[in-house]
Design an enzyme around this catalytic site. Structure first.
Site, PDB file in Angstrom:
ATOM      1  CG  ASN A  84       1.779   0.162   4.179  1.00  0.00           C
ATOM      2  OD1 ASN A  84       1.960  -1.204   4.262  1.00  0.00           O
ATOM      3  ND2 ASN A  84       3.060   1.145   4.080  1.00  0.00           N
ATOM      4  N   GLY A  85      -0.274  -1.573   5.961  1.00  0.00           N
ATOM      5  CA  GLY A  85       0.102  -3.002   7.016  1.00  0.00           C
ATOM      6  C   GLY A  85      -0.685  -3.788   7.302  1.00  0.00           C
ATOM      7  NE  ARG A 143       4.344   1.571  -0.642  1.00  0.00           N
ATOM      8  CZ  ARG A 143       5.544   1.520   0.120  1.00  0.00           C
ATOM      9  NH1 ARG A 143       7.156   1.798   0.164  1.00  0.00           N
ATOM     10  NH2 ARG A 143       5.391   1.273   1.027  1.00  0.00           N
ATOM     11  CB  CYS A 163      -0.647  -0.200   1.245  1.00  0.00           C
ATOM     12  SG  CYS A 163      -1.702  -1.695   1.081  1.00  0.00           S
ATOM     13  CD  GLU A 177      18.096 -11.534  -9.233  1.00  0.00           C
ATOM     14  OE1 GLU A 177      17.307 -11.873  -8.100  1.00  0.00           O
ATOM     15  OE2 GLU A 177      17.611  -9.764  -9.091  1.00  0.00           O
ATOM     16  CD  GLU A 182      10.975 -10.448  -9.863  1.00  0.00           C
ATOM     17  OE1 GLU A 182      10.779  -9.716  -8.426  1.00  0.00           O
ATOM     18  OE2 GLU A 182      12.271  -9.918  -9.718  1.00  0.00           O
ATOM     19  CE  LYS A 202      15.491  -8.613 -11.526  1.00  0.00           C
ATOM     20  NZ  LYS A 202      14.593  -9.817  -9.961  1.00  0.00           N
ATOM     21  CE  LYS A 255      11.916  -1.246  -6.259  1.00  0.00           C
ATOM     22  NZ  LYS A 255      12.903  -2.321  -6.481  1.00  0.00           N
ATOM     23  CD1 TRP A 303      -0.037  -5.431  -3.951  1.00  0.00           C
ATOM     24  CD2 TRP A 303      -0.343  -6.642  -1.979  1.00  0.00           C
ATOM     25  NE1 TRP A 303       0.402  -6.422  -3.892  1.00  0.00           N
ATOM     26  CE2 TRP A 303       0.512  -7.501  -2.699  1.00  0.00           C
ATOM     27  CE3 TRP A 303      -0.633  -7.321  -0.673  1.00  0.00           C
ATOM     28  CZ2 TRP A 303       0.531  -8.095  -2.384  1.00  0.00           C
ATOM     29  CZ3 TRP A 303      -0.027  -8.354  -0.296  1.00  0.00           C
ATOM     30  CH2 TRP A 303       0.465  -8.782  -1.489  1.00  0.00           C
ATOM     31  CG  HIS A 339      19.417 -35.888  -7.614  1.00  0.00           C
ATOM     32  ND1 HIS A 339      19.656 -37.467  -7.399  1.00  0.00           N
ATOM     33  CD2 HIS A 339      20.610 -35.169  -7.805  1.00  0.00           C
ATOM     34  CE1 HIS A 339      21.145 -37.906  -7.617  1.00  0.00           C
ATOM     35  NE2 HIS A 339      21.033 -36.115  -7.560  1.00  0.00           N
TER      36      HIS A 339
HETATM   37  C1  G6P Z   1      10.017  -7.443  -3.082  1.00  0.00           C
HETATM   38  C2  G6P Z   1      10.684  -7.217  -4.359  1.00  0.00           C
HETATM   39  C3  G6P Z   1      11.502  -7.365  -4.663  1.00  0.00           C
HETATM   40  C4  G6P Z   1      13.072  -7.179  -3.507  1.00  0.00           C
HETATM   41  C5  G6P Z   1      12.498  -8.445  -2.402  1.00  0.00           C
HETATM   42  C6  G6P Z   1      13.324  -7.440  -1.143  1.00  0.00           C
HETATM   43  O1  G6P Z   1       9.845  -8.873  -3.223  1.00  0.00           O
HETATM   44  O2  G6P Z   1       9.893  -7.218  -5.720  1.00  0.00           O
HETATM   45  O3  G6P Z   1      13.422  -6.688  -6.132  1.00  0.00           O
HETATM   46  O4  G6P Z   1      14.013  -8.342  -3.822  1.00  0.00           O
HETATM   47  O5  G6P Z   1      10.709  -7.421  -1.418  1.00  0.00           O
HETATM   48  O6  G6P Z   1      12.751  -6.287  -0.347  1.00  0.00           O
HETATM   49  P1  G6P Z   1      13.825  -5.070   0.110  1.00  0.00           P
HETATM   50  O7  G6P Z   1      13.624  -4.268   0.304  1.00  0.00           O
HETATM   51  O8  G6P Z   1      14.139  -5.842   1.224  1.00  0.00           O
HETATM   52  O9  G6P Z   1      15.823  -5.650  -0.514  1.00  0.00           O
END
Ligand code: G6P
Length: 622
Positions: free
Chosen positions: A112-113, A27, A2, A495, A502, A499, A617, A76, A518
């Site tokens: 938010n929260g 966000r 949020c 990673e 997502e 990517k 985010k 959110w 396996h």
């Molecule tokens: C979300 C974001 C990721 C990020 C993760 C951890 O899932 O989409 O890109 O790596 O949070 O966030 P932080 O702010 O703790 O790095």
């Protein structure tokens, strides 16, 4: 998650709040709303589901909501489906329909929260005659404020304080009270909230980009502190209701840093900003040909004492920790473990005497990472935060902080912050290795040289992005993708896979190449894309063999390796070459083509790459 905004001043609030919400879109959200009041008039609430655009259209860009004081929210969903009724702002009174219109209520607010004990509070309020129109925990907290406000009649600060001590969970709250026109009240615990003021206005937001066009002077309130906003004035209070003084922090980012600057998406802009993010982060850690971490308090004496390192983080930041584990063990011969913060926080942990716990977080607000940090601190473990957002809660609470200098990162999927985090981890590893006598002066100098060459090498990779773009478009309709690698290459594969999934919503998995046999190999069919990461010469042949096993079962192979390893073309159908660096630093180079692959796959599929569905985010709830 949020986003919250608030403004009180001389200008029309609604357009300013809509602009602010637009800058917080990254966000992640599924509905949005505004509450605006004009002088002493009642607040007018408008909400809508879906994209912010529909709220903008519904309010004729804010023109249908006259008034100079207001709050706004992008939601959110956590408690209750994404619907107009559940969207914020919420009100203390009864509400019919979707909750839009002029509200008679005493209190109007956004949140938010998560309020963990909202069921118990709801039951209490129901006993006192309150009725609930939504499924949200937010409506409960707004009504609780209203309850204390009316019971004790000691004003907003008192009512909010009484609420804060009853509520469990995390929150950033912005509230307006009917009897206090032109005023906004805000409070937070473990959720981001910043405040700013100019000569005739004050404002609040979940993050800096939302207010950067109005002020660079930002106030961070602490947990369980309250802010009162008036036009041109900010007042702060502690839990006793006593006024406290806070000093502002100057934001040095260029406002343009939070704009697209001609790029189609923030993500591709941020991918291109990586050489600069890496260079700036290196610049903050290296001076006069030496690594200098003393600003963080990590002096050589402190480093000499560490014999165990534990990384904890979420998402991509956890992948940085995974790379860090390989690097620290390889370079500094220090036993290292990496743990998901969401796991670490709830399991029995046996801390070591000379442990350093490193929390990595771009936002510095991720709920699980923050909880892990607090757990480590409560056990007396020395903590270090590697954080991008200055003044964030994790940075504030850790014993030591190393800031990454990536600038504001807006795209939900991290790229440049990840790259900057790697640099902080490398610098720490080199310094630990040197201080503990695991490497000599010559090796130290070589590592520094390799580090300072990374930005130009990343630029070189970016110059060849068209090949990846073409390849991503070719496989944009893939059903599954498998990323494989061994050792450090496995951490890069994790990673790359994240990517891909997502951004492009293609199912993908990362496997330690030796594990393929396996189980996963049974999923390989004709033309399944397998991406092999091969940056570590010591295990190059092993991974090539695993890839060949996939090819024998019909897979289409893409190899990612450094220039010179041309023998890979005997097996691979498509190869991407990257410059060489020290094996410990190869993640910084190999990740770039994988970021580009994820990005261009999403673009080829016509997706909203900056704001992928269901993702946020900054994950401020667990
Ligand atoms: C979300 C974001 C990721 C990020 C993760 C951890 O899932 O989409 O890109 O790596 O949070 O966030 P932080 O702010 O703790 O790095």
């Amino acid at each position: 998650m949020c986003g919250i905004v608030g403004y009180t001043g001389q200008q029309q609030a609604a357009p300013i709040l809509l602009d602010g919400l637009g800058r917080l879109e990254y966000r992640g959200y599924d509905s949005a709303g505004l509450a605006i009041r004009d002088g002493g008039a009642l607040a007018q609430v408008v909400k809508s589901t879906g994209k912010l655009r529909s709220l903008i259209e519904k309010t004729d860009e804010g023109r249908t909501l006259p008034g100079t004081c207001g709050i706004g929210h992008t939601r959110w969903a956590t408690h209750g489906e994404p619907s107009q009724t559940n969207a914020h702002p919420h009100v203390s009174g009864n509400c019919t329909g979707s909750g839009s219109g002029k509200v008679e209520s005493e209190v109007v607010g956004v949140h938010n929260g998560i309020i963990e004990n909202y069921m118990e509070l709801k039951a209490k309020l129901t006993r006192h005659g309150y009725q609930f129109y939504s499924e949200t925990d937010t409506e409960v907290v707004i009504k609780l404020v209203d309850y204390y406000y009316n019971k004790y009649k000691l004003g907003p600060v008192d009512a909010i304080n009484r609420t804060l001590v009853r509520v469990r969970g995390s929150y950033a709250l912005a509230l307006m009270f009917r009897d206090y026109p032109g005023e906004i009240y805000a409070a937070r615990k473990d959720a981001p909230l910043i405040l700013g003021a100019g000569s005739d206005f004050s404002c609040l937001a979940s993050d800096v980009p939302a207010i950067l066009n109005y002020t660079r002077s930002v106030y961070y309130i602490g947990n369980l502190e309250i802010a009162k906003l008036l036009p041109g004035e900010l007042h702060f209070f502690d839990l006793n209701g006593d006024e406290i003084t806070l000093e502002p922090t100057k934001i040095t980012w260029d406002a343009k840093a939070a704009e697209k600057n001609g790029y189609e998406h923030f993500m591709i802009k941020e991918i291109h900003e990586q050489p600069e993010a890496v260079r700036n982060t290196l610049g903050s850690l290296i001076s006069g040909g030496k690594i200098d971490l003393s600003e963080s308090g990590l002096t050589d004496e402190v480093l000499a004492d560490i014999d165990f390192v534990r990384f904890t983080a979420c998402g991509s930041a956890w992948h940085v920790g995974m790379t860090g584990q390989y690097v620290l063990e390889e370079m500094a011969a220090i036993e290292t473990r990496v743990e998901l913060a969401s796991e670490y926080r709830y399991r029995r942990v046996l801390p070591r005497g000379h442990e350093l716990l490193i929390v990595i977080s771009q936002s510095g607000e991720t709920a699980d990472s923050l909880a892990a940090l607090r757990k480590a601190k409560s056990m007396g473990v020395r903590t270090l935060a590697i954080v991008n957002v200055v003044g964030s809660t994790i940075a504030h609470e850790a014993d030591h902080v190393l800031y990454t200098h990536a600038g504001p990162e807006i795209a939900v999927a991290t790229t440049k912050a990840y790259s900057a985090q790697l640099i902080a981890v490398y610098a720490l590893a080199v310094q630990l290795a040197y201080v503990q006598g695991k490497i000599d002066g010559q090796a130290y100098g070589n590592y520094l040289e390799e580090l300072s060459a990374l930005p130009d090498k990343i630029t070189r990779i970016l110059e060849e992005k068209e090949r990846i773009q073409w390849f991503a478009a070719k496989f944009a309709s893939a059903k599954d993708i498998f990323f494989v690698g061994r050792g450090l290459d496995y951490s890069i594969s994790l990673e790359g896979s994240l990517k891909a999934k997502e951004i492009s919503y293609v199912h993908s998995e990362a496997y330690a190449a030796g594990e393929l046999k396996h189980g996963t190999i049974s999923l390989i069919e004709d033309n399944t894309l397998v991406i092999g990461v091969l940056t570590q010469s010591a295990i190059f042949e092993k991974t090539v063999s695993n890839m060949a096993e996939c090819k024998a079962r019909g897979a289409y192979l893409m190899a990612l390796t450094s220039y010179g390893n041309y023998s890979v073309e005997d097996s691979a159908d498509f190869t991407v070459y990257i410059p060489k660096s020290d094996p410990c630093f190869m993640a910084s180079l190999a990740v770039v083509p994988l970021q580009l692959f994820g990005y261009y796959s999403g673009v080829a599929r016509g997706l909203d790459v900056d704001k992928p569905r269901n993702l946020a985010k900054s994950v401020t709830v667990e």
